[in-house]
Design an enzyme around this catalytic site. Structure first.
Site, PDB file in Angstrom:
ATOM      1  CG  ASN A  39      -1.848  -1.163   1.309  1.00 12.50           C
ATOM      2  OD1 ASN A  39      -2.070  -1.860   0.328  1.00 12.50           O
ATOM      3  ND2 ASN A  39      -2.382  -1.402   2.492  1.00 12.50           N
ATOM      4  CE1 TYR A 105      -4.510 -10.046   8.651  1.00 12.34           C
ATOM      5  CE2 TYR A 105      -4.407 -10.384  11.022  1.00 12.34           C
ATOM      6  CZ  TYR A 105      -4.297  -9.559   9.926  1.00 12.34           C
ATOM      7  OH  TYR A 105      -3.961  -8.240  10.105  1.00 12.34           O
ATOM      8  CG  ASN A 168       1.107  -1.542  10.832  1.00 10.39           C
ATOM      9  OD1 ASN A 168       0.103  -1.034  11.302  1.00 10.39           O
ATOM     10  ND2 ASN A 168       1.410  -1.469   9.550  1.00 10.39           N
ATOM     11  CE1 TYR A 169       2.032  -7.398  19.357  1.00 10.78           C
ATOM     12  CE2 TYR A 169      -0.189  -6.627  19.867  1.00 10.78           C
ATOM     13  CZ  TYR A 169       0.823  -7.574  20.001  1.00 10.78           C
ATOM     14  OH  TYR A 169       0.610  -8.693  20.765  1.00 10.78           O
ATOM     15  N   GLY A 278      -5.706   0.605   5.249  1.00 13.08           N
ATOM     16  CA  GLY A 278      -4.681   1.335   4.519  1.00 13.08           C
ATOM     17  C   GLY A 278      -4.527   2.776   4.942  1.00 13.08           C
ATOM     18  CG  ASP A 281      -0.602   0.532   5.249  1.00 12.35           C
ATOM     19  OD1 ASP A 281       0.165   0.339   6.213  1.00 12.35           O
ATOM     20  OD2 ASP A 281      -1.519  -0.260   4.940  1.00 12.35           O
TER      21      ASP A 281
END
Length: 340
Positions: A39, A105, A168-169, A278, A281
């Protein structure tokens, strides 16, 4: 000459029910490709930089589709390794009003999670490169990806490349203890860190004093967090995008930056969420673009905040906006009037 930026991580197949439907009622899914570092690379390519995305994709039609999507937006894919058995998948149910978004996921044993050092020639990848960006998601994918990410940042610093990291944990990928151990080692080779309201606490046990569920954001608390990060890891800059969640559909959004001496805060935006995936990002992309093109600290905060606010009005993972569009919003034109 265009500035060259390398990003490294996983691109996945995203499956999303249409029209804000729930998983259990959906009988079709929209197909989207995306992932943190991919991204960011697309944002940078949109801004006219030479953006290079590095990953590993399966040598099958699904892997090729992901590769085609990256190339479609002008990202250099020449250093993407091929092999492995599958592309990671994630299912994203878009929330609305008081119902939050939900992610499931299906990324275990993906091609990039099982990649090895031999898949990446970092000496060649970092030749004539100005900036390298990774996130805490990449080393969380597997034990070997922790090692490969460390090799990457060491090689970047050897070549004099600036290195940024979005912490980004992801609790679904690894524990706080493991994240802290691995990220501590990576910080030695990192210059710029992006950490939102949860990351610093989850990874390094540094607290901001904010209650993210109530919408109470203590900006002064974040200044202290940024100072602790800079002092602990000798960083050049810490940035954070702060989300005030009124509901899944309506958020406040602003950016802060701290370089150890100067603290700046962007314009605060009230945004109606079309797709929040996003958003962070796109802030990373806006910040990196600002820094490599020589923008000042306040200007970088405004550009990053505007870029990420715009992204959340766009379906999908990628931020399909231009420098001019971002600068228009950052300059104060937030009317949203039709352009004729």
């Amino acid at each position: 000459m265009s500035k060259k930026v390398v990003t490294f991580g996983e691109i996945m197949l995203r499956l999303t029910p249409p029209n804000h439907e729930r998983f259990i009622q959906a009988d079709t899914f929209n197909v989207i490709y995306g992932g943190g570092e991919a991204n960011t690379a697309v944002s940078l390519a949109n801004y006219g930089l030479d953006a290079r995305f590095v990953t590993k994709l399966p040598d099958n039609p699904i892997g090729q589709a992901a590769l085609n999507e990256i190339r479609r937006f002008g990202v250099d894919a020449n250093y993407i390794a091929r092999g492995g058995n599958r592309l990671g998948i994630y299912y994203c149910e878009n929330g609305a009003s008081q119902r939050p978004s939900n992610v499931v996921y299906d990324r275990a044993h993906s091609a990039i999670a099982e990649a090895e050092s031999a898949d990446f020639d970092w000496e060649e990848i970092f030749a004539d490169v100005d900036w390298f960006h990774y996130t805490g998601i990449t080393p969380a994918l597997s034990e070997q990806m922790s090692d490969v990410t460390l090799e990457a940042v060491k090689a970047a610093k050897k070549h004099g490349v600036k290195v940024s990291c979005d912490l980004n944990y992801r609790a679904k990928l690894w524990s706080k203890e493991r994240a802290g151990q691995v990220m501590e080692g990576l910080m030695e080779y990192t210059d710029v860190v992006i950490a939102n309201e949860e990351d610093a606490e989850m990874v390094f046990d540094i607290k901001s004093g904010s209650d993210i569920t109530s919408g109470d954001l203590n900006v002064e608390g974040y200044k202290d967090v940024a100072k602790q990060l800079i002092d602990r890891f000798d960083l050049e800059l810490v940035g954070s995008h702060l989300r005030i969640s009124h509901s899944a559909s309506n958020n406040g959004w602003l950016v802060i930056l701290f370089d150890g001496e100067n603290f700046v805060q962007s314009t605060k935006y009230e945004i109606t969420i079309i797709d929040r995936v996003g958003g962070g990002d796109s802030f990373a992309g806006g910040l990196i673009y600002s820094l490599v093109t020589g923008k000042g600290l306040q200007e970088a905060a405004e550009f990053g905040a505007a870029a990420s606010a715009l992204k959340q009005s766009i379906p999908g993972d990628f931020n399909h906006v231009s420098v001019k569009e971002v600068e228009t919003l950052a300059g104060g034109n937030a009317s949203g009037r039709v352009k004729r």
